[in-house]
Structures are given as structure tokens and as C-alpha cells.
Design a protein around this motif. Structure first.
Motif, PDB file in Angstrom:
ATOM      1  N   THR A 208      19.886  31.195  43.726  1.00 18.10           N
ATOM      2  CA  THR A 208      21.291  31.598  43.800  1.00 18.10           C
ATOM      3  C   THR A 208      21.344  33.048  44.243  1.00 18.10           C
ATOM      4  OG1 THR A 208      21.256  32.183  41.449  1.00 18.10           O
ATOM      5  CG2 THR A 208      22.040  29.967  42.021  1.00 18.10           C
ATOM      6  N   TYR A 209      22.546  33.566  44.288  1.00 19.74           N
ATOM      7  CA  TYR A 209      22.742  34.950  44.705  1.00 19.74           C
ATOM      8  C   TYR A 209      22.100  35.912  43.704  1.00 19.74           C
ATOM      9  CZ  TYR A 209      25.425  39.337  44.995  1.00 19.74           C
ATOM     10  OH  TYR A 209      25.799  40.654  45.046  1.00 19.74           O
ATOM     11  N   LYS A 210      21.212  36.774  44.164  1.00 14.85           N
ATOM     12  CA  LYS A 210      20.572  37.786  43.327  1.00 14.85           C
ATOM     13  C   LYS A 210      21.277  39.121  43.541  1.00 14.85           C
ATOM     14  CE  LYS A 210      17.361  34.754  42.260  1.00 14.85           C
ATOM     15  NZ  LYS A 210      17.684  33.683  43.215  1.00 14.85           N
ATOM     16  N   MET A 211      21.964  39.580  42.537  1.00 10.84           N
ATOM     17  CA  MET A 211      22.739  40.816  42.645  1.00 10.84           C
ATOM     18  C   MET A 211      21.845  42.032  42.389  1.00 10.84           C
ATOM     19  SD  MET A 211      26.023  42.025  40.363  1.00 10.84           S
ATOM     20  CE  MET A 211      27.041  40.641  40.881  1.00 10.84           C
ATOM     21  N   SER A 212      22.003  43.061  43.226  1.00  9.34           N
ATOM     22  CA  SER A 212      21.287  44.317  43.056  1.00  9.34           C
ATOM     23  C   SER A 212      22.281  45.426  42.698  1.00  9.34           C
ATOM     24  CB  SER A 212      20.543  44.689  44.348  1.00  9.34           C
ATOM     25  OG  SER A 212      21.476  44.987  45.376  1.00  9.34           O
ATOM     26  N   ILE A 213      21.775  46.566  42.288  1.00  9.41           N
ATOM     27  CA  ILE A 213      22.641  47.716  42.000  1.00  9.41           C
ATOM     28  C   ILE A 213      23.359  48.160  43.270  1.00  9.41           C
ATOM     29  CG2 ILE A 213      22.698  50.125  41.267  1.00  9.41           C
ATOM     30  CD1 ILE A 213      22.291  48.143  38.990  1.00  9.41           C
ATOM     31  N   ASP A 214      22.661  48.112  44.401  1.00  8.52           N
ATOM     32  CA  ASP A 214      23.316  48.494  45.662  1.00  8.52           C
ATOM     33  C   ASP A 214      24.428  47.519  46.022  1.00  8.52           C
ATOM     34  OD1 ASP A 214      23.248  50.384  47.997  1.00  8.52           O
ATOM     35  OD2 ASP A 214      22.971  48.512  49.094  1.00  8.52           O
ATOM     36  N   ASP A 215      24.273  46.249  45.663  1.00 10.59           N
ATOM     37  CA  ASP A 215      25.355  45.283  45.885  1.00 10.59           C
ATOM     38  C   ASP A 215      26.602  45.701  45.111  1.00 10.59           C
ATOM     39  OD1 ASP A 215      23.902  43.665  47.573  1.00 10.59           O
ATOM     40  OD2 ASP A 215      23.279  42.281  45.998  1.00 10.59           O
ATOM     41  N   ILE A 216      26.412  46.150  43.875  1.00 14.16           N
ATOM     42  CA  ILE A 216      27.552  46.575  43.040  1.00 14.16           C
ATOM     43  C   ILE A 216      28.211  47.812  43.650  1.00 14.16           C
ATOM     44  CG2 ILE A 216      28.271  47.341  40.743  1.00 14.16           C
ATOM     45  CD1 ILE A 216      25.885  45.790  39.606  1.00 14.16           C
ATOM     46  N   ILE A 217      27.394  48.749  44.128  1.00 16.44           N
ATOM     47  CA  ILE A 217      27.922  49.952  44.771  1.00 16.44           C
ATOM     48  C   ILE A 217      28.764  49.563  45.988  1.00 16.44           C
ATOM     49  CG2 ILE A 217      27.294  52.020  46.086  1.00 16.44           C
ATOM     50  CD1 ILE A 217      24.815  52.235  44.268  1.00 16.44           C
ATOM     51  N   GLN A 218      28.215  48.700  46.830  1.00 14.70           N
ATOM     52  CA  GLN A 218      28.939  48.314  48.039  1.00 14.70           C
ATOM     53  C   GLN A 218      30.165  47.454  47.713  1.00 14.70           C
ATOM     54  OE1 GLN A 218      27.055  47.435  51.720  1.00 14.70           O
ATOM     55  NE2 GLN A 218      25.019  48.048  51.029  1.00 14.70           N
ATOM     56  N   GLN A 219      30.117  46.716  46.623  1.00 17.16           N
ATOM     57  CA  GLN A 219      31.297  45.945  46.232  1.00 17.16           C
ATOM     58  C   GLN A 219      32.439  46.868  45.834  1.00 17.16           C
ATOM     59  OE1 GLN A 219      32.763  43.176  46.870  1.00 17.16           O
ATOM     60  NE2 GLN A 219      31.542  41.786  45.636  1.00 17.16           N
ATOM     61  N   PHE A 220      32.114  47.943  45.111  1.00 13.45           N
ATOM     62  CA  PHE A 220      33.164  48.896  44.760  1.00 13.45           C
ATOM     63  C   PHE A 220      33.729  49.568  46.009  1.00 13.45           C
ATOM     64  CE2 PHE A 220      34.375  53.316  44.144  1.00 13.45           C
ATOM     65  CZ  PHE A 220      35.498  53.135  43.347  1.00 13.45           C
ATOM     66  N   ILE A 221      32.844  50.009  46.909  1.00 11.71           N
ATOM     67  CA  ILE A 221      33.306  50.664  48.135  1.00 11.71           C
ATOM     68  C   ILE A 221      34.147  49.687  48.965  1.00 11.71           C
ATOM     69  CG2 ILE A 221      32.583  51.777  50.278  1.00 11.71           C
ATOM     70  CD1 ILE A 221      30.109  52.801  48.823  1.00 11.71           C
ATOM     71  N   THR A 222      33.788  48.401  48.944  1.00  7.91           N
ATOM     72  CA  THR A 222      34.572  47.388  49.645  1.00  7.91           C
ATOM     73  C   THR A 222      35.986  47.315  49.091  1.00  7.91           C
ATOM     74  OG1 THR A 222      32.645  46.046  50.219  1.00  7.91           O
ATOM     75  CG2 THR A 222      34.762  44.918  50.117  1.00  7.91           C
ATOM     76  N   PHE A 223      36.103  47.268  47.758  1.00  8.67           N
ATOM     77  CA  PHE A 223      37.434  47.216  47.142  1.00  8.67           C
ATOM     78  C   PHE A 223      38.218  48.480  47.457  1.00  8.67           C
ATOM     79  CE2 PHE A 223      36.375  43.420  45.036  1.00  8.67           C
ATOM     80  CZ  PHE A 223      37.538  42.915  44.493  1.00  8.67           C
ATOM     81  N   TYR A 224      37.513  49.588  47.457  1.00  7.46           N
ATOM     82  CA  TYR A 224      38.166  50.857  47.783  1.00  7.46           C
ATOM     83  C   TYR A 224      38.643  50.846  49.233  1.00  7.46           C
ATOM     84  CZ  TYR A 224      38.799  55.943  47.736  1.00  7.46           C
ATOM     85  OH  TYR A 224      39.319  57.196  47.794  1.00  7.46           O
ATOM     86  N   PHE A 225      37.778  50.428  50.125  1.00  8.35           N
ATOM     87  CA  PHE A 225      38.076  50.364  51.556  1.00  8.35           C
ATOM     88  C   PHE A 225      39.220  49.391  51.843  1.00  8.35           C
ATOM     89  CE2 PHE A 225      36.937  47.574  55.247  1.00  8.35           C
ATOM     90  CZ  PHE A 225      37.361  48.422  56.255  1.00  8.35           C
ATOM     91  N   ALA A 226      39.156  48.203  51.233  1.00  9.82           N
ATOM     92  CA  ALA A 226      40.133  47.161  51.520  1.00  9.82           C
ATOM     93  C   ALA A 226      41.441  47.360  50.772  1.00  9.82           C
ATOM     94  CB  ALA A 226      39.546  45.796  51.166  1.00  9.82           C
ATOM     95  N   GLY A 227      41.379  48.054  49.629  1.00 11.29           N
ATOM     96  CA  GLY A 227      42.564  48.158  48.787  1.00 11.29           C
ATOM     97  C   GLY A 227      43.338  49.443  48.875  1.00 11.29           C
ATOM     98  N   ALA A 228      42.638  50.581  48.802  1.00 13.12           N
ATOM     99  CA  ALA A 228      43.348  51.862  48.719  1.00 13.12           C
ATOM    100  C   ALA A 228      44.125  52.172  49.988  1.00 13.12           C
ATOM    101  CB  ALA A 228      42.355  52.986  48.415  1.00 13.12           C
ATOM    102  N   ASP A 229      43.493  52.005  51.141  1.00  8.51           N
ATOM    103  CA  ASP A 229      44.145  52.341  52.407  1.00  8.51           C
ATOM    104  C   ASP A 229      45.345  51.438  52.676  1.00  8.51           C
ATOM    105  OD1 ASP A 229      43.714  54.503  53.995  1.00  8.51           O
ATOM    106  OD2 ASP A 229      42.636  53.430  55.557  1.00  8.51           O
ATOM    107  N   THR A 230      45.166  50.129  52.452  1.00 12.29           N
ATOM    108  CA  THR A 230      46.253  49.189  52.735  1.00 12.29           C
ATOM    109  C   THR A 230      47.408  49.352  51.754  1.00 12.29           C
ATOM    110  OG1 THR A 230      45.063  47.505  51.463  1.00 12.29           O
ATOM    111  CG2 THR A 230      44.784  47.479  53.839  1.00 12.29           C
TER     112      THR A 230
END
Length: 417
Positions: A208-230
Motif C-alpha cells: 500500500t501507500y508508504k507515507m514519508s515525512i517528506d510526503d507530509i511536508i509536501q501535503q501541507f504545502i499542497t494544501f497551502y498552495f491550493a487553498g490559500a491563494d484561491t
């Protein structure tokens, strides 16, 4: 990019693309795979499905409205000494704090101030320098690693600084969770807790999907990128259009003061603001947060009606055209929020995909209801405090894929208490 790019604006065609998303991979045009490449927007397959499932429960109705007190508090704090200047910057500060709070809890994330500059630079990088454009065509994501300019190195340093700060916060929480010293509300966990709970309990031996710490970092930046600007862009557009149409502004202001007596806005009050909700829907129709959806690469030959798409071709969905077409809506270029009061759906010949400001299909914006709730709180509190007036006619421009207008065109006149 040496393959054809097909623009699609017929909802009968792009409905198939959005529903059969596994055949169309989103392109990360930021030319950097260390920011959002592992996040939900650009991941696919088992990884995307696992990420979406992980978040799904947190965007249920009861979980979203549980964040309303936090939104009330943050908006009040930001507007307390607001002088009316740099509206879009102020909206961005509010939106980014809401996202940061939802993800990490009530802590300050001042280091995130570099992210807007980073995204704006990366978004326009290919078009600002012919050499960089050539690099990107030849090397794609790897272009960032070779023959970098001084400015590229500065941006890279800022990227690494942001990621290091996020990593430190995540590791601190991880340590607390391992030692059982972190206290939290079982019914209202923040997004970081949910991710780390998955991270700590994942079975590395399962396929299954193996989550890394960098995945969590990029997930937060994704939410920031997709959410804050819009969210910031939509809030600014709504306030600008309220200033442009003073009669509409007065109608909505009267609705707000009639329904909302207390300082804190409740979900029941928001739901009763039918004129405000209609105004927001009309704004999203004409001045939506995103004009074109993220380009996609066709993963296998596929036939959509009379259109045959080859593997390796690129498609971009331009759903904004439908919102301004007589075929789908009467008087499309006239801003009139009353159309949403007269009809539940003023669109004609609608297959459910004519008006999709938050995209559509299984990969639609998972945070759209959180964003709309935040927007409504912002607009309600702004209108209760200020009368909005335009200093000069609005001139709409584009930034990346977003619409925006120049700062300081709106005059904020304090209302009598």
C-alpha cells in the motif's frame, strides 16, 4: 513539450476527463518536485486514493463547522487594526492562517511568508527567461538541478528553509505522540495528527501507500498552495464586486445586520444569508478562483465521442468559457446575483459540469466547503465593519491561473458602531 495540446471547453467532453481521471495525469508545471509533487493534487493511483481517503472524514459537514470558532477568532484578530490597504495580502494572511491552524493547530507559522514568492516565481519561471524555458523543455523537473542562476539558488534556499521548518515541527509532534505527551481533542484532530497517526501505524510490509515525512511536508504545502491563494483571491473578488455594485452591497448588508446580531458568526446564521450565498455563487461564476484547470497528459489512447486522444498528448480544460456563454446561461456577461435567487440553478443544458469553480469528478477540490465557509465569515465581518467603495474602475488581470485586480482600488469606510 513536443506533443499536441488540446483545449477542451465542451462539458460533455471534459466530463469524461474528470470522471475517468486515471487516464489523465496532472502536470506539475512548477519545475520543482520537492514542493507539491507528492501531495494530493499531483499524486495518482494508490497514493492519491490513500491520501484522499485519509482526508475524507475531516471534510465532513460536522468537522468543517467545528472549525468555525477558529475562523471567527482569526478573522477578528486580522481585521482589528486593518487600515484598508493591500487587501489581497490581508486576505492571503487570513487564508494561510486558517490552513496552518487546521493542519498544525494553534501555532504561528511566520516562515510561510516566503511561499507566495516561491510559487509566483516558479509559476512564471519558464516564461521569464528563454534559457530557463529551453532547460525545462529538455530536462523537465530536472532542469532545476543544472546551470542554476543566482535567483534560482535564492529561491532554492528559501524552499529548503520552509521545508526544514516544517520538518522540525513535524518531528517535534512525532516525538510527543511517541511519548504520549501530546494532548488533543479526539473529535477534532488537526491534519498533522491524522497524518502522523497513519505514519506511525502503517505496515511497511503491505503493498500500500508508504507515507514519508517528506510526503507530509509536501501535503501541507499542497494544501497551502491550493487553498490559500484561491480562497484569498475569491474573497478579494467578492469584496471588489460588492464595491462595484453598491445597490447589491446594501441589500446584502441589510440581510447580514438583520440576521446576525452577535459578534461571532454561527453556521445557522450563515445558512440563512441567502442573498450573500447567491452573491458568492455569482462571483464564482464570473470571477472564479481558477480559470483553467491544471493541464493533463493522456496516459493511453482514448476516444471521447468524436475526439480521439493519443497517449502522450496534453489536454487543458477551459470550463470558464461555459460560464460566459449564452448557450448555458442567459445574459452571461452581466453580473446579477438575483439569478441565483430566482432559480436554484440558472444554467441551461447543464450536465452537472457547466459551472465547476472547484473542478468536478472524484478529484474535485476536497477543501471547497471549508474554503466557502471561510469566505463567508470574512465577507460578513468585512461588511459589518466597512462600507466598500471603488476608487476607480476595476481592471482584472491574471496571475498564474488566477484572476486578480490591482491593490488599493477599494476604499474602506468604517460604519457607525
Amino acid at each position: 513539450m513536443n506533443q499536441p495540446l488540446i483545449g477542451i471547453n465542451d462539458p460533455e467532453y471534459y466530463k469524461v476527463i474528470l470522471q475517468d481521471h486515471q487516464y489523465f495525469k496532472k502536470l506539475n508545471n512548477l519545475l520543482h518536485n520537492g514542493l507539491v509533487y507528492s501531495g494530493m493534487v499531483f499524486s495518482d493511483g494508490i497514493k492519491w486514493h490513500s491520501q484522499r481517503t485519509l482526508f475524507q472524514d475531516q471534510f465532513q459537514y460536522d468537522k468543517i463547522i467545528s472549525r468555525l470558532p477558529m475562523m471567527n477568532q482569526l478573522v477578528d484578530e486580522e481585521l482589528q487594526n486593518y487600515d484598508g490597504s493591500d487587501l489581497q495580502r490581508k486576505m492571503f494572511q487570513i487564508a494561510s492562517q486558517v490552513i496552518g491552524n487546521a493542519f498544525f493547530g494553534q501555532i504561528k507559522l511566520d516562515f510561510l511568508e516566503d511561499l507566495p514568492e516561491i510559487f509566483n516565481y516558479l509559476a512564471g519561471l519558464k516564461f521569464s527567461n528563454p534559457f530557463i524555458l529551453l532547460k525545462s523543455v529538455i530536462l523537465g523537473q530536472k532542469s532545476w538541478q543544472y546551470l542554476t542562476s543566482k535567483r534560482e539558488k535564492e529561491i532554492e534556499n528559501k524552499i529548503q528553509r520552509v521545508k526544514k521548518c516544517l520538518e522540525n515541527l513535524i518531528n517535534e509532534r512525532l516525538c510527543q505522540m511517541k511519548q504520549n505527551t501530546y494532548t488533543f481533542d479526539q473529535q477534532n484532530k488537526d491534519f498533522l495528527h491524522i497524518h502522523l497517526d497513519y505514519y506511525l501505524n502503517q505496515d511497511v510490509n503491505q503493498k500500500t501507500y508508504k507515507m514519508s515525512i517528506d510526503d507530509i511536508i509536501q501535503q501541507f504545502i499542497t494544501f497551502y498552495f491550493a487553498g490559500a491563494d484561491t480562497t484569498a483571491g475569491s474573497s478579494s473578488s467578492i469584496l471588489a464586486l460588492l464595491a462595484q455594485y453598491p445597490n447589491f452591497q446594501q441589500e446584502i448588508y441589510e440581510e447580514i445586520v438583520d440576521l446576525i446580531k452577535d459578534k461571532q458568526v454561527t453556521i445557522d446564521q450563515i445558512q440563512k444569508c441567502v442573498k450573500l450565498n447567491a452573491f458568492i455563487r455569482e462571483t464564482l461564476r464570473l470571477r472564479g478562483p481558477v480559470q483553467n484547470l491544471i493541464p493533463r497528459r493522456v496516459q493511453q489512447d482514448i476516444q471521447i465521442k468524436d475526439l480521439k486522444l493519443k497517449k502522450g498528448w496534453f489536454v487543458v480544460i477551459d470550463n470558464f468559457i461555459n460560464r460566459g456563454s449564452e448557450k448555458y446561461i442567459d445574459d452571461p456577461l452581466i453580473f446579477n446575483y438575483h439569478r441565483w435567487l430566482d432559480k436554484k440553478n440558472p444554467f441551461k443544458n447543464d450536465n452537472g459540469y457547466c459551472n465547476i469553480p472547484f473542478s468536478g469528478g472524484a478529484r474535485n477540490c476536497i477543501g471547497q466547503h471549508l474554503a466557502l465557509l471561510e469566505i463567508k465569515v470574512i465577507v460578513i465581518k468585512m461588511l459589518r465593519k466597512y462600507e466598500l467603495r471603488l476608487k476607480e474602475p476595476l481592471k482584472w488581470n491574471m496571475k498564474f491561473v488566477y484572476q486578480y485586480f490591482p491593490d488599493n482600488l477599494i476604499e474602506f469606510k468604517l460604519r457607525n458602531p
